[in-house]
Design an enzyme around this catalytic site. Sequence first.
Site, PDB file in Angstrom:
ATOM      1  N   LYS A  23       0.871  -1.184   0.000  1.00 24.24           N
ATOM      2  CA  LYS A  23       0.000   0.000   0.000  1.00 24.24           C
ATOM      3  C   LYS A  23       0.900   1.225   0.000  1.00 24.24           C
ATOM      4  O   LYS A  23       1.698   1.428   0.918  1.00 24.24           O
ATOM      5  CB  LYS A  23      -0.916  -0.006   1.230  1.00 24.24           C
ATOM      6  CG  LYS A  23      -1.957   1.098   1.239  1.00 24.24           C
ATOM      7  CD  LYS A  23      -2.845   0.968   2.478  1.00 24.24           C
ATOM      8  CE  LYS A  23      -4.038   1.928   2.380  1.00 24.24           C
ATOM      9  NZ  LYS A  23      -3.616   3.332   2.295  1.00 24.24           N
ATOM     10  N   ASP A  25       1.986   5.261  -0.040  1.00 24.99           N
ATOM     11  CA  ASP A  25       1.589   6.518   0.600  1.00 24.99           C
ATOM     12  C   ASP A  25       1.664   7.625  -0.443  1.00 24.99           C
ATOM     13  O   ASP A  25       2.617   8.405  -0.479  1.00 24.99           O
ATOM     14  CB  ASP A  25       2.515   6.816   1.784  1.00 24.99           C
ATOM     15  CG  ASP A  25       1.984   7.937   2.654  1.00 24.99           C
ATOM     16  OD1 ASP A  25       0.823   8.348   2.464  1.00 24.99           O
ATOM     17  OD2 ASP A  25       2.727   8.412   3.533  1.00 24.99           O
ATOM     18  N   GLU A 164       3.555   2.111   4.079  1.00 25.96           N
ATOM     19  CA  GLU A 164       2.235   2.439   4.613  1.00 25.96           C
ATOM     20  C   GLU A 164       1.422   1.222   5.023  1.00 25.96           C
ATOM     21  O   GLU A 164       0.659   1.274   5.978  1.00 25.96           O
ATOM     22  CB  GLU A 164       1.439   3.262   3.599  1.00 25.96           C
ATOM     23  CG  GLU A 164       0.141   3.793   4.175  1.00 25.96           C
ATOM     24  CD  GLU A 164      -0.683   4.548   3.154  1.00 25.96           C
ATOM     25  OE1 GLU A 164      -1.683   5.160   3.563  1.00 25.96           O
ATOM     26  OE2 GLU A 164      -0.345   4.523   1.963  1.00 25.96           O
TER      27      GLU A 164
END
Length: 313
Positions: A23, A25, A164
């Site tokens: 994931k 950022d 993240e």
Amino acid sequence: MRPMLATATDRLPVGAGWAYEVKWDGMRVLADARDGQLTLTSRSGRDVTAAYPELWPLAQTYEDFLLDGEVIALADGLPSFAALAERMHVGDARRARRLVATRPVTLMAFDLLRLLGQDLTAQPWHARRVLLEQLELDGPRWQVPDVYEDGEQLLAVTAEQGLEGVVAKRRDAPYAPGRRSPDWRKLAHRPTVSVVVGGWRPETGAEGSGRLGAVLAGIPDGSGGWAYAGRVGSGLAGQTGARLRERLVPRADSPFSTPVPREDAAGTTWTEPTVVLEVRSLGRGDTGKLRQPSVVGVRHDLDPADLHEVSDA
């Protein structure tokens, strides 16, 4: 078209039917290439093409395609939303070109929604992924990030590396434009930070009731005072907010050494910075505010002096 959204989870799904990605950022975009021209659209539907001129040559790689991905900027070798903030709202192409030299971005393309005029959204994720990898999009400012088989291992590695979090994707799922779907599930590493409470605001629509709706948080400013770190409302419902409200001692003015935005100060009752909360967030943005903060609880074992000691260490 709007991008498909992931559903938040506190535990990653497991099994052969799932794949896992980092994931990022950054800023979600759809990259639409037609006849040598690239259009970048934000999650909200705003055209942000002018902000990222280093991505424009992507349109020369293939005649027609639509990618889903994340635009990221690095700070100290890691994706940083704060670093990207310098680029996000630049509408002037000339200024954007100047920023390329000091704050370049990269597109992490993780899905393929159209190719050579064919809509792929009804195809399962694994089929779209195979086509995406076959495009070999490995350019100076764009790439296709890896996919992983072991979600728990990826979660541990991303936590260790300061990334993240992780997104789990069901392999046989079609792409659902504009929908938040359980076929994609996200788990973000949300570090906690200890803050002081410097003010409180009433619950929306409950002015005069005395019910606490949000607190204004402060962190050490390095000079013995408190820098404003944002408004926190999540996690204060019910008895949590009621008990906290009883601990707050009012004062006449702001206890913060840095300015509090007018929209946050409006309706605030300032308080002595004596109560310490533990807050979970996605870190701090370029303005110094905590991103998506939520209250974990009151730190009865800490007082404000402890926070300054940690900050000065």
